[in-house]
Design a protein around this motif. Structure first.
Motif, PDB file in Angstrom:
ATOM      1  N   ARG A 136      26.316  28.201 -76.664  1.00 18.10           N
ATOM      2  CA  ARG A 136      27.600  28.606 -77.242  1.00 18.10           C
ATOM      3  C   ARG A 136      28.124  27.556 -78.230  1.00 18.10           C
ATOM      4  O   ARG A 136      27.931  26.367 -78.050  1.00 18.10           O
ATOM      5  N   GLY A 137      28.777  28.034 -79.276  1.00 22.85           N
ATOM      6  CA  GLY A 137      29.352  27.139 -80.266  1.00 22.85           C
ATOM      7  C   GLY A 137      28.767  27.379 -81.642  1.00 22.85           C
ATOM      8  O   GLY A 137      28.356  28.494 -81.979  1.00 22.85           O
ATOM      9  N   ALA A 194      22.896  31.072 -85.424  1.00 22.63           N
ATOM     10  CA  ALA A 194      21.778  31.907 -84.974  1.00 22.63           C
ATOM     11  C   ALA A 194      22.015  33.373 -85.289  1.00 22.63           C
ATOM     12  O   ALA A 194      21.079  34.113 -85.610  1.00 22.63           O
ATOM     13  N   LEU A 195      23.261  33.798 -85.231  1.00 25.28           N
ATOM     14  CA  LEU A 195      23.579  35.195 -85.530  1.00 25.28           C
ATOM     15  C   LEU A 195      23.205  35.529 -86.980  1.00 25.28           C
ATOM     16  O   LEU A 195      22.609  36.580 -87.253  1.00 25.28           O
ATOM     17  N   HIS A 196      23.526  34.632 -87.889  1.00 28.98           N
ATOM     18  CA  HIS A 196      23.168  34.859 -89.293  1.00 28.98           C
ATOM     19  C   HIS A 196      21.652  34.778 -89.485  1.00 28.98           C
ATOM     20  O   HIS A 196      21.067  35.602 -90.207  1.00 28.98           O
ATOM     21  N   GLU A 197      21.011  33.837 -88.839  1.00 34.61           N
ATOM     22  CA  GLU A 197      19.554  33.708 -88.968  1.00 34.61           C
ATOM     23  C   GLU A 197      18.831  34.958 -88.462  1.00 34.61           C
ATOM     24  O   GLU A 197      17.879  35.429 -89.102  1.00 34.61           O
ATOM     25  N   GLU A 224      37.114  25.764 -80.699  1.00 31.48           N
ATOM     26  CA  GLU A 224      37.600  25.350 -79.371  1.00 31.48           C
ATOM     27  C   GLU A 224      36.723  24.252 -78.770  1.00 31.48           C
ATOM     28  O   GLU A 224      37.215  23.372 -78.072  1.00 31.48           O
ATOM     29  N   GLN A 225      35.425  24.317 -79.052  1.00 32.91           N
ATOM     30  CA  GLN A 225      34.499  23.314 -78.516  1.00 32.91           C
ATOM     31  C   GLN A 225      34.475  22.030 -79.335  1.00 32.91           C
ATOM     32  O   GLN A 225      33.765  21.084 -78.993  1.00 32.91           O
ATOM     33  N   LEU A 283      23.137  21.184 -86.714  1.00 31.82           N
ATOM     34  CA  LEU A 283      22.580  22.296 -87.490  1.00 31.82           C
ATOM     35  C   LEU A 283      21.394  21.808 -88.306  1.00 31.82           C
ATOM     36  O   LEU A 283      21.281  20.604 -88.589  1.00 31.82           O
ATOM     37  N   PRO A 284      20.504  22.723 -88.717  1.00 35.53           N
ATOM     38  CA  PRO A 284      19.389  22.310 -89.587  1.00 35.53           C
ATOM     39  C   PRO A 284      19.910  21.777 -90.914  1.00 35.53           C
ATOM     40  O   PRO A 284      21.041  22.035 -91.312  1.00 35.53           O
TER      41      PRO A 284
END
Length: 209
Positions: free
Chosen positions: A83-84, A90-93, A148-149, A206-207
């Motif tokens: 999460r975060g 990942a959703l876009h990837e 939030e994280q 992130l990459p």
């Protein structure tokens, strides 16, 4: 005991819907009929009426099947990532991978049928709009969770970020299919990644862009 007829019937229904989503990604929903599906699948039109007695119910079933395909191949794999910020990325990837794999000949079912239905009120338009809203809500929710994280800067506008990610994802369909620009996937990936890294409190999670 499992009824073999029910199993075969469900198998047929899913095969028809798979074909319908693929066709609609190219041709849209309005011109898609039971006769067109029967011809493509090499089955009788009368057999399809057992599943969908009218065009509107067929269209609603196609929209729901496309939504479920999106969830299964894009959303669920992304939700397995921690999460975060990494989950949002990942959703876009996964979305880009779905497009790049050529899963649908037209690239994206919702990008194809949205403009076709946006000015046509009714249950089918509402179903497509709801699927779009659910996707946008998910993007915004994941962005808000990253804030939030502490992985995105405080004050990051989750709704604005969701809008930008959506725009950069949908643009790929037009550029890759209409303009035949293969670099579109790389551009979309880099644009979203650079935006997320710029907002990240620790870009190293992130990459590299």
């Amino acid at each position: 005991m499992i009824d073999g007829r029910l199993v075969r019937g469900e198998r047929t229904r899913l095969a028809v819907l798979d074909t319908a989503v693929s066709l609609a990604s190219v041709e849209g929903l309005e011109g898609l009929s039971l006769a067109r599906l029967a011809q493509t699948l090499g089955v009788s039109k009368s057999g399809l009426f057992a599943h969908w007695p009218d065009k509107q119910r067929l269209q609603l079933a196609i929209v729901e099947h496309a939504r479920q395909q999106w969830v299964d191949q894009i959303v669920r794999p992304a939700l397995k990532v921690p999460r975060g910020l990494r989950r949002l990325w990942a959703l876009h990837e996964h979305r880009l991978a779905f497009y790049q794999a050529g899963t649908l000949p037209g690239g994206c079912f919702f990008a194809a049928v949205g403009p076709e239905l946006d000015d046509r009120p009714g249950p089918v338009r509402e179903s497509v709009a709801q699927a779009h809203d659910d996707w946008m809500d998910l993007l915004a929710k994941l962005a808000a969770q990253a804030v939030e994280q502490g992985e995105l800067r405080p004050g990051t506008d989750a709704g604005q970020l969701a809008f930008e990610i959506q725009a950069l994802g949908e643009t790929v369909v037009v550029h890759a299919h209409l303009l035949r620009r293969d670099r579109s996937f790389a551009y979309s990936r880099r644009a979203v990644l650079e935006r997320l890294r710029a907002l990240a409190t620790d870009p190293s999670i992130l990459p590299e862009a």
